[in-house]
Design an enzyme around this catalytic site. Structure first.
Site, PDB file in Angstrom:
ATOM      1  N   LYS A 176       5.941  15.051  -6.870  1.00 30.68           N
ATOM      2  CA  LYS A 176       5.492  14.762  -5.494  1.00 30.68           C
ATOM      3  C   LYS A 176       6.618  14.986  -4.473  1.00 30.68           C
ATOM      4  CE  LYS A 176       1.555  11.710  -4.759  1.00 30.68           C
ATOM      5  NZ  LYS A 176       1.109  10.364  -4.356  1.00 30.68           N
ATOM      6  N   HIS A 201      -0.389  -1.735  -0.338  1.00 31.55           N
ATOM      7  CA  HIS A 201       0.122  -2.005  -1.692  1.00 31.55           C
ATOM      8  C   HIS A 201       0.455  -3.488  -1.845  1.00 31.55           C
ATOM      9  CE1 HIS A 201       1.616   2.390  -1.371  1.00 31.55           C
ATOM     10  NE2 HIS A 201       0.681   2.402  -2.298  1.00 31.55           N
TER      11      HIS A 201
END
Ligand code: COA
Length: 159
Positions: free
Chosen positions: A42, A18
Site C-alpha cells: 500500500k 478505528h
C-alpha cells in the site's frame, strides 16, 4: 476462558472510526491486540513505527488494548498472540465483498480463528484513511475525524 481478539489494519493513520471499533470490541473481549500491518504493497504515507506510535497514543485510555506490528500473515500473527478472533469493521455494503473474501481465506489458512464484524458507527461510516490524508494534504480540517495526536502528525507532515 479468556478471549483475545486481534484487530488488523494498515492504520495509515488511525482514525476516530478505528478508535470507535476498538472501543466497542474492548468491551466484548478480554484483550484486544491492534495489529498494524507493515503492508508495503500500500506504500503507506506514515512509516510503520509512526503508525504504531500514533495508534498507541490514540488508544492509551483503553486498558485491555495493546498495539503491535506485523509483517507476515495475519493468521500467524493471531497465533503468535494467542488470538482466536479477528475483528473487522464494516462501514458500508461495499466493504462486504472484500471482507467476506478475507474472512474466508483466513479461515482456510487457520481453522482456529474466527472473524467477527463490527458495524461502524453511522457518524464514521464514510471515513477512510486515504480520504483523511487527501483532505489534510489539500489544507482541509480533519480535526473532527482523527484523534488529536494524529491531527498534529498530519499537520507536521503536510506543513
Ligand atoms: N473507520 C474508518 N476507516 C476504516 C474503518 C473504520 N471503522 N475500517 C476500515 N477503514 C478504512 C481504512 O482506513 C482503510 O482506508 P484506506 O484504504 O483509504 O487507507 C480501508 O478502510 C481498509 O483498511 P483496513 O481495514 O486497514 O484494511 P487494509 O486493507 O489496510 O488491511 C489487512 C488489510 C492488513 C488486514 C490485510 O491486508 C492483511 O491481513 N494483511 C496481512 C497479510 C495476510 O495475511 N494476507 C492474507 C490475507 S487472507
Amino acid at each position: 476462558m479468556k478471549i483475545t481478539a486481534i484487530y488488523p489494519g494498515t492504520f495509515d493513520p488511525i482514525t476516530k472510526g478505528h478508535v470507535d471499533v476498538v472501543a466497542r470490541a474492548s468491551s466484548m473481549f478480554d484483550a484486544i491486540k491492534v495489529a498494524v500491518a507493515s503492508n508495503p504493497g500500500k506504500t503507506p504515507f506514515f512509516g510503520l513505527e509512526q503508525r504504531v506510535s500514533l495508534a498507541k497514543s490514540a488508544l492509551e485510555k483503553l486498558p485491555n488494548v495493546e498495539v503491535i506490528s506485523f509483517g507476515g500473515l495475519l493468521v500467524d500473527c493471531a497465533k503468535d498472540n494467542d488470538a482466536s478472533v479477528i475483528i473487522r469493521g464494516l462501514r458500508a455494503v461495499s466493504d462486504f465483498e472484500f471482507e467476506v473474501q478475507l474472512a474466508g481465506m483466513n479461515r482456510r489458512l487457520s481453522a482456529s480463528v474466527e472473524t467477527v464484524f463490527i458495524a461502524a458507527s453511522q457518524e464514521y461510516a464514510f471515513l477512510s484513511s486515504s480520504l483523511i490524508r487527501e483532505i489534510s494534504r489539500l489544507g482541509g480540517d480533519v480535526t473532527e475525524f482523527v484523534p488529536a495526536n494524529v491531527n498534529a502528525a498530519l499537520l507536521a507532515h503536510t506543513g
